[in-house]
Scaffold this motif. Structure first.
Motif, short mmCIF file in Angstrom:
data_model
loop_
_atom_site.label_atom_id
_atom_site.label_comp_id
_atom_site.label_asym_id
_atom_site.label_seq_id
_atom_site.Cartn_x
_atom_site.Cartn_y
_atom_site.Cartn_z
N THR A 107 0.84 -1.21 0.00
CA THR A 107 0.00 0.00 0.00
C THR A 107 0.86 1.25 0.00
N LEU A 108 1.83 1.32 0.90
CA LEU A 108 2.67 2.51 1.04
C LEU A 108 3.58 2.74 -0.16
N ALA A 109 3.96 1.66 -0.82
CA ALA A 109 4.86 1.77 -1.97
C ALA A 109 4.12 1.72 -3.31
N MET B 63 0.53 6.42 -4.23
CA MET B 63 1.18 7.33 -3.28
C MET B 63 2.14 8.31 -3.97
N GLU B 64 2.38 8.12 -5.25
CA GLU B 64 3.14 9.07 -6.08
C GLU B 64 4.52 9.41 -5.51
N GLY B 65 5.14 8.45 -4.87
CA GLY B 65 6.49 8.66 -4.36
C GLY B 65 6.61 9.36 -3.02
N ARG B 66 5.46 9.77 -2.43
CA ARG B 66 5.39 10.26 -1.05
C ARG B 66 6.34 11.42 -0.76
N LYS B 67 6.53 12.33 -1.69
CA LYS B 67 7.39 13.49 -1.42
C LYS B 67 6.68 14.45 -0.48
N GLY C 106 5.01 17.43 1.18
CA GLY C 106 4.35 18.60 0.62
C GLY C 106 3.52 18.32 -0.62
N THR C 107 3.36 17.04 -0.99
CA THR C 107 2.60 16.68 -2.19
C THR C 107 1.33 15.92 -1.83
N PRO C 108 0.38 15.82 -2.78
CA PRO C 108 -0.82 15.03 -2.54
C PRO C 108 -0.51 13.56 -2.27
N GLY C 109 0.59 13.06 -2.82
CA GLY C 109 0.94 11.66 -2.62
C GLY C 109 1.24 11.33 -1.17
N ILE C 110 2.04 12.17 -0.53
CA ILE C 110 2.36 11.89 0.87
C ILE C 110 1.14 12.09 1.76
N GLU C 111 0.22 12.93 1.34
CA GLU C 111 -1.02 13.11 2.09
C GLU C 111 -1.82 11.81 2.12
N LYS C 112 -1.81 11.08 1.01
CA LYS C 112 -2.49 9.78 0.97
C LYS C 112 -1.83 8.80 1.93
N ALA C 113 -0.50 8.83 1.97
CA ALA C 113 0.22 7.95 2.89
C ALA C 113 -0.06 8.32 4.34
N ALA C 114 -0.11 9.62 4.61
CA ALA C 114 -0.40 10.09 5.97
C ALA C 114 -1.76 9.60 6.43
#
Length: 321
Positions: free
Chosen positions: A36-38, A42-46, A48-56
């Motif tokens: 899930t996290l990878a 998650m768009e690379g979880r950078k 400040g991005t929407p991708g890391i918001e999904k991971a959070a």
């Protein structure tokens, strides 16, 4: 009924497994978190991005399901702050995700179990795979945090309080862990258990891991003692030339005196095709290695969490030659 034979069989199990209790950490659950996290979603979880918001949100959801409490006076699991990216000068807002499992007899003494959930994001242009999924670095570590949170919550017998943290902006200079460290009374933090790149078999062989800064406190020796007879071994960091003790989030707490160290398994001298590359995908990791390592961390640090052992404060100064 041959009681001696049964007793011998039970003892044999203890020699084969890091801990019979730790077998409750299931490979199926580990794989779910990791994939899930990878995932590309998650768009690379950078940071400040929407991708890391999904991971959070995923990590928050797991903390809630597990039943962790929020940290101190935070209204939720997020410790949100704004910082300046030292490379670009850009103002960025990020959040450490923090959950607490309160201890029994020593609830005012804290042990941190941590990993960073950010990674490098996406390439701005090019062809083919553009996503830095960061499976080993460090979805594997966050997977360990989530698995250990569930494990200890179900046990419900931790004497010291455990603070589970998914740090943000590690890739931008340990920003999240430094921010967390600014607001703590370090004397109350007994140990830091940081997890980083745990999804590949190390050069030290099967059922082994290595620890950064081994010589800087007796934390590693305590873990080695707890792992005796389990078939799993912990070694000092085999890559002193890389200065790894200061390159992961453990360093932010260690600089405050906390015996905070990083567990890892990855053979760095052989991982050039994956480290900080788009090829760091979930499919390249060994779920058995990751699961065994999480179990070994549980067993190896158990006496610290249960209040039986207190590691010596960390030594930061370089030893004179």
């Amino acid at each position: 009924m041959n009681l001696k034979r049964i007793a011998g069989f039970a003892f044999g199990l203890l020699l084969v497994f890091p801990s019979v209790e730790a077998q409750k950490i299931k490979e199926k659950t580990v794989k779910k978190h990791l994939y899930t996290l990878a995932s590309d979603e998650m768009e690379g979880r950078k940071t400040g991005t929407p991708g890391i918001e999904k991971a959070a949100k995923y990590i928050e959801g797991e903390f809630k399901k597990i039943g962790l409490k929020t940290y101190e006076d935070l209204p939720n699991y997020r410790q949100t702050f704004t910082f300046t990216n030292r490379r670009t000068g850009e103002k960025i807002t990020g959040s450490n995700i923090i959950g607490v499992l309160e201890g029994k007899s020593k609830k005012d003494e804290y042990v941190i179990i941590s990993a960073h959930y950010d990674h490098l994001g996406m390439k701005k242009e090019g062809e083919g795979d553009l996503i830095f999924n960061g499976a080993n670095d460090d979805a594997s570590g966050v997977t360990g945090v989530l698995a250990l949170a569930e494990y200890y919550a179900k046990r419900g017998d931790n004497e010291r309080s455990i603070v589970f943290i998914a740090f943000t902006a590690e890739e931008m200079g340990l920003v999240g862990s430094k921010h967390f460290g600014k607001g703590i009374d370090a004397s109350k933090f007994i140990a830091g258990i940081n997890l980083e790149m745990m999804g590949k078999e190390p050069n030290t062989g099967p059922k082994t891991a290595w620890l950064t800064g081994f010589e800087r406190s007796d934390f590693g020796k305590i873990v080695q003692k707890n792992l005796k007879g389990t078939g799993y071994k912990l070694y000092p960091d085999p890559y002193p030339q890389f200065g790894l003790f200061f390159r992961s989030d453990n360093a932010s707490l260690a600089r405050l005196g906390v015996p905070s160290h990083t567990f890892s398994t990855t053979p760095l001298d052989k991982d050039g095709d994956y480290y900080h590359r788009v090829t760091d995908e979930a499919e390249t990791l060994d779920m058995k290695v990751l699961t065994e390592t999480i179990r070994a961390v549980a067993k190896g640090t158990e006496s610290i969490i249960m209040g039986k052992d207190t590691p010596s404060r960390v030594v930061i100064e370089e030893k004179k030659k």
